[in-house]
Design an enzyme around this catalytic site. Structure first.
Site, PDB file in Angstrom:
ATOM      1  N   HIS A 226       0.863  -1.187   0.000  1.00 46.61           N
ATOM      2  CA  HIS A 226       0.000   0.000   0.000  1.00 46.61           C
ATOM      3  C   HIS A 226       0.892   1.226   0.000  1.00 46.61           C
ATOM      4  O   HIS A 226       2.113   1.139   0.179  1.00 46.61           O
ATOM      5  CB  HIS A 226      -0.945   0.007   1.210  1.00 46.61           C
ATOM      6  CG  HIS A 226      -0.234  -0.141   2.522  1.00 46.61           C
ATOM      7  ND1 HIS A 226       0.418   0.904   3.135  1.00 46.61           N
ATOM      8  CD2 HIS A 226      -0.061  -1.210   3.316  1.00 46.61           C
ATOM      9  CE1 HIS A 226       0.952   0.479   4.263  1.00 46.61           C
ATOM     10  NE2 HIS A 226       0.679  -0.801   4.398  1.00 46.61           N
TER      11      HIS A 226
ATOM     12  N   SER B 157       2.200   5.217   1.033  1.00 42.58           N
ATOM     13  CA  SER B 157       2.400   6.098   2.180  1.00 42.58           C
ATOM     14  C   SER B 157       3.578   7.007   1.846  1.00 42.58           C
ATOM     15  O   SER B 157       3.770   7.388   0.690  1.00 42.58           O
ATOM     16  CB  SER B 157       2.655   5.261   3.443  1.00 42.58           C
ATOM     17  OG  SER B 157       2.863   6.102   4.550  1.00 42.58           O
TER      18      SER B 157
ATOM     19  N   HIS C 104      17.700  -4.084  31.047  1.00 40.69           N
ATOM     20  CA  HIS C 104      16.973  -3.420  29.953  1.00 40.69           C
ATOM     21  C   HIS C 104      17.987  -3.024  28.892  1.00 40.69           C
ATOM     22  O   HIS C 104      19.196  -2.984  29.132  1.00 40.69           O
ATOM     23  CB  HIS C 104      16.210  -2.201  30.461  1.00 40.69           C
ATOM     24  CG  HIS C 104      17.079  -1.113  31.010  1.00 40.69           C
ATOM     25  ND1 HIS C 104      17.593  -1.150  32.295  1.00 40.69           N
ATOM     26  CD2 HIS C 104      17.552   0.030  30.450  1.00 40.69           C
ATOM     27  CE1 HIS C 104      18.325  -0.083  32.518  1.00 40.69           C
ATOM     28  NE2 HIS C 104      18.324   0.645  31.406  1.00 40.69           N
TER      29      HIS C 104
ATOM     30  N   SER D  68      19.792  -0.629  25.924  1.00 45.28           N
ATOM     31  CA  SER D  68      20.191   0.728  25.561  1.00 45.28           C
ATOM     32  C   SER D  68      21.475   0.603  24.755  1.00 45.28           C
ATOM     33  O   SER D  68      21.750  -0.439  24.159  1.00 45.28           O
ATOM     34  CB  SER D  68      20.384   1.580  26.825  1.00 45.28           C
ATOM     35  OG  SER D  68      20.754   2.898  26.466  1.00 45.28           O
TER      36      SER D  68
END
Length: 883
Positions: free
Chosen positions: A424, A426, A564, A566
């Site tokens: 599609h 965009s 986490h 980073s």
């Protein structure tokens, strides 16, 4: 016409619009009720411009032959308004009255941006016609009666629906420029090659498969533009034309060329399959391509094209190509496109991404196709390739940016295209990013390693996540052996072009392995010199987390655990780096000698550029900016640390125009880093009334507090206390226009300075005259700007600064050129010649009329004051002599 528009009842003046009786205004006079003139008041009028978007035209055109018998230039144009898609709206003109052929003195006729489907027969009766502009109409053919226009030198029929040319076109002996770009021509008649004086021929964006051999007989031809066609062969004799300077054959189907054309320095051949064997284009899997697929060639940056269930191939401006396979569109669909320069609201870049292309918008957004559409985007060659890859980035339905599976295709020595398949439409752009390695982390854990450096590995233990996650990893290698390993999870449903939200922590620590720097081994290194940094590239901050993690060392690797993701940087100091001062990684501060600069934009003094640059970069920076900015010399040299903060404040009544995220209490804060530009460009204003006077003020730079982490030995080298005043640089805001003026404000457009081009003897062009010229130029302003010597990059920047506002674009172009010409002899002549070269002789003749009136008044003033004898004659210099 209204008196304020320079019509017959306007007062005479050298700074007016050409004096009484010289010009009649059209569409610009809405809101004014015309006064009935005397029966003979309009007889001397030679120039007339009508707005085809707003006025009832046929009654006015019916009266022209009797009311304006001396008319030399008639402009009846649309294109002054835009539709919902931003395209220029066509005018209402569909025909011309037959009596218009009685305008015996007419030499210039402009009917562009109208709805003409056939050229009226009265045009062929204008025996003195020199310029005929028919661009942006709906013409399907040109009449054979054009051969009677023996004085015609310029014919423009670009952006129409022409499928063929009349056979008598070669009977125009004076024709020098022929523009047939963006039509539907499939062949040219041999007569085109028999135009004895033709110098410019534009055939771009048609359906031509070959060119007639007679083109090699055009001995005066200087430019032949035939890009974006379907050419399979060209005459070899083109290379032997004595005056040919440009042969543009880009984006055709040329597989073989004569050596004399292939090696010619003036030939542009990019986008052709030279040397490639005959082969059909790649077919989508599972469905063969139709044998005869329609082809569309469009050269502009904004347009539309139809797509049928049979499919088609499309070539857009700047080399963009699309291929719609059969069945991709179940029903006929019209696709709109725009090619835009990159802007902050359009481009989404990660910290280490590099933009390589313009931005392409395809509409309708989000409408899926039955089969994927093939897209080729041209891009600039990236400077670095190791550890990087080229991808096409697009904006998804939910507002999140994603990267498409991309193939890089090379054509020739310079042509690079990023190819992808899209379901599609965009926004699309090409970026160079760090190589990404992705994996799905299940509940049972997994292993992820980098393809750039296999020594970089991430181990996810069992139970690390409650639900499966998608993670990605990037590794950026440093030339000196320093390594940064970055990993960031892109959550589903990422929205907006901004930075991604922070990743939620894992349920169990994740084990990361980083290779040690070259030459450093785990059994012999000094642990006090090894540091692990946890960083935020967007904030340009790095924290030493060595003491917060358990760092394990092997002979070749450093291992640690994080909860986490980073960016992580393993850094090892040496004795030369430490020097007895820095003991921690973020304490490795260096001392710089910097200057502060405050410059004002020439065309908009309320736009102020603040910059902090190292001492050795001051002169190159000023040389780069002096064409657009003016201002004082840089401040005194100041010693500053990397990471140190300073402030800029506007004083003496001058304030920042609006709130900014980096502004506090009227001050703008900076943090100095040696590898950044340290640049802020803002608008300033004042509470004073600037109707009657200029406002003088200053911008003062202040120093912030010493960073807390600076070692004491280094802090002692810093001269002066905290918040030290560094420099004060003057700026001045010009007084505003009188109340009720229509001039653009600081945010609406450029501030137009008072200008006087010319001299007393040859005549002046004032600001009012240039504004009048700007109102006449219309959509041809970029052609005029190129003829004036402005670069294509300058014109693109003007169009980007004032999108959708044609008047401000034209004014900015003219006044930016005029500022550079002020005080130089011959500036007015250069303007006149540029207008003639751009086929705008009507405007050039109007400028001559203004100058003639100015010279007449100058001679009269000399005689009245007794400074010259009655019989003295002031010599006149010819400006832009006509051919």
């Amino acid at each position: 016409t209204c008196p304020a528009r320079g019509g017959p009842s306007a007062p005479a003046g050298a700074g007016g619009g050409g004096g009484p009786g010289r010009r009649a205004g059209g569409g610009r006079g809405r809101g004014c009720r015309p006064r009935p003139p005397r029966p003979d008041a309009l007889l001397p009028v030679e120039f007339l411009r009508l707005d085809a978007n707003q006025e009832p035209l046929l009654p006015a055109l019916d009266a022209l032959p009797g009311a304006l018998p001396a008319l030399r230039s008639l402009v009846v144009k649309g294109g002054h308004l835009r539709d919902e898609a931003g395209a220029y709206r066509r005018g209402s003109l569909t025909s011309l009255p037959p009596d218009l052929g009685r305008l015996a003195h007419l030499v210039h006729l402009d009917l562009s941006f109208n709805s003409l489907t056939a050229l009226p027969a009265c045009v062929a009766q204008l025996g003195r016609l020199s310029s005929l502009l028919l661009a942006h109409n709906l013409l399907e053919e040109l009449p054979e009666g054009l051969a009677r226009l023996r004085a015609l030198t310029f014919l423009s029929a670009m952006r129409n629906r022409l499928r063929a040319l009349p056979p008598g076109l070669g009977a125009l002996p004076a024709l020098r420029a022929l523009d047939l770009a963006e039509n539907r021509l499939e062949a040219l008649p041999p007569d085109v090659g028999r135009l004895p004086n033709l110098a410019h021929l534009n055939l771009a964006g048609n359906r031509l498969r070959s060119l007639p051999d007679t083109l090699a007989e055009l001995r005066w031809l200087r430019e032949l533009v035939a890009h974006s066609n379907a050419l399979e062969s060209v005459p070899a004799g083109l290379a032997r034309l004595p005056r040919l300077e440009r042969l543009d054959l880009r984006d055709n189907r040329l597989r073989a060329l004569p050596p004399e054309i292939r090696d010619a320095p003036f030939a542009l051949l990019r986008g052709n399959p030279l040397g490639e064997p005959e082969s059909p284009p790649p077919d989508p899997p599972g469905r063969p391509e139709a044998p005869e697929m329609a082809a569309h060639f469009l050269g502009s940056d904004t347009d539309s094209f139809p797509v049928t269930p049979r499919g088609c191939r499309v070539t857009l401006g700047r080399g963009v190509r699309l291929c719609f396979p059969p069945g991709a569109a179940p029903t006929p669909t019209r696709v709109r496109y725009r090619l835009l320069p990159p802007g902050p609201r359009l481009v989404h870049l990660e910290p280490h991404d590099v933009l390589l292309s313009d931005v392409l918008e395809l509409q309708p957004h989000g409408v899926p196709f039955q089969q994927e559409v093939r897209l080729w985007l041209p891009f600039a060659c990236p400077r670095a390739s190791r550890g990087r890859e080229v991808v096409v980035r697009t904006l998804g339905d939910g507002g999140g940016w994603s990267d498409l599976e991309t193939e890089v295709e090379r054509e020739g020595s310079e042509g690079l295209w990023a190819s992808c398949r899209v379901p599609h439409f965009s926004w699309f752009l090409v970026v160079s990013r760090l190589v990404e390695n992705r994996c799905r982390v299940p509940r049972g854990g997994t292993l992820l390693y980098s393809t750039v450096d296999p020594g970089v590995r991430v181990t996810f233990p069992p139970g690390v996540t409650a639900e499966p996650r998608q993670v990605r990893m990037q590794v950026r290698g440093e030339p000196d052996g320093e390594r940064r390993a970055g990993r960031r999870r892109r959550p589903p449903g990422l929205s907006g072009p901004g930075p991604p939200p922070p990743s939620p922590p894992f349920l169990r620590p994740v084990r990361v392995q980083l290779p040690l720097p070259p030459g450093v081994r785990g059994l012999t290194l000094d642990r006090s010199r090894l540091h692990l940094l946890h960083g935020d590239p967007r904030g340009h901050t790095w924290d030493d987390v060595t003491d917060q993690v358990r760092l394990e060392l092997t002979h070749l690797y450093a291992l640690f655990e994080v909860s986490h993701f980073s960016w992580y940087w393993l850094w090892y100091t040496t004795k030369t780096c430490i020097g007895g001062i820095a003991r921690k990684v973020y304490e490795r501060l260096r001392l710089y000698r910097v200057n502060f600069i405050a410059l004002q934009r020439k065309r908009d003094p309320e736009q102020v550029l603040l910059q902090c640059v190292p001492n050795h970069k001051v002169d190159p920076t000023l040389r780069k900016l002096q064409g657009r900015y003016r201002g004082p010399e840089p401040s005194d040299i100041v010693d500053m640390f990397e990471g140190e903060q300073f402030f800029a404040a506007f004083e003496r009544g001058i304030d920042i125009d609006s709130d900014r995220p980096d502004c506090e209490a009227g001050r703008i804060s900076f943090v100095f880093y040696s590898h950044l530009k340290n640049m802020k460009e803002i608008y300033v204003s004042t509470e004073r009334d600037r109707q009657g006077q200029d406002v003088k003020g200053q911008v003062s730079f202040y120093r912030g507090a010493v960073p807390a982490a600076v070692p004491e030995e280094a802090a002692r080298q810093r001269k002066g206390p905290d918040s030290l005043w560094l420099a004060t640089l003057p700026i001045k805001l010009p007084k505003l226009r009188p109340a009720g003026g229509e001039g653009p404000g600081p945010r609406g457009g450029p501030v137009l300075p008072p200008l006087d081009l010319g001299d007393e003897e040859s005549g002046y062009l004032t600001q009012a005259n240039l504004l009048t010229v700007a109102g006449r130029v219309g959509p041809d302003w970029q052609t005029v700007g190129l003829a004036l010597g402005l670069s294509f990059r300058q014109l693109e920047r003007i169009r980007y600064n004032y999108p959708g506002n044609l008047d401000l674009q034209i004014q900015s172009m003219l006044f930016s050129w005029a500022e550079g010409q002020e005080g130089q002899p011959g500036a007015v002549g250069r303007l006149v010649r540029a207008l003639e070269e751009s086929q705008r002789r009507d405007v050039a003749d109007e400028i001559r009329a203004v100058l003639a009136l100015g010279r007449h008044k100058y001679r009269d003033s000399l005689r009245r004051t007794g400074l010259a004898p009655e019989e003295a004659a002031v010599p006149q210099e010819p400006l832009g002599a006509t051919g």
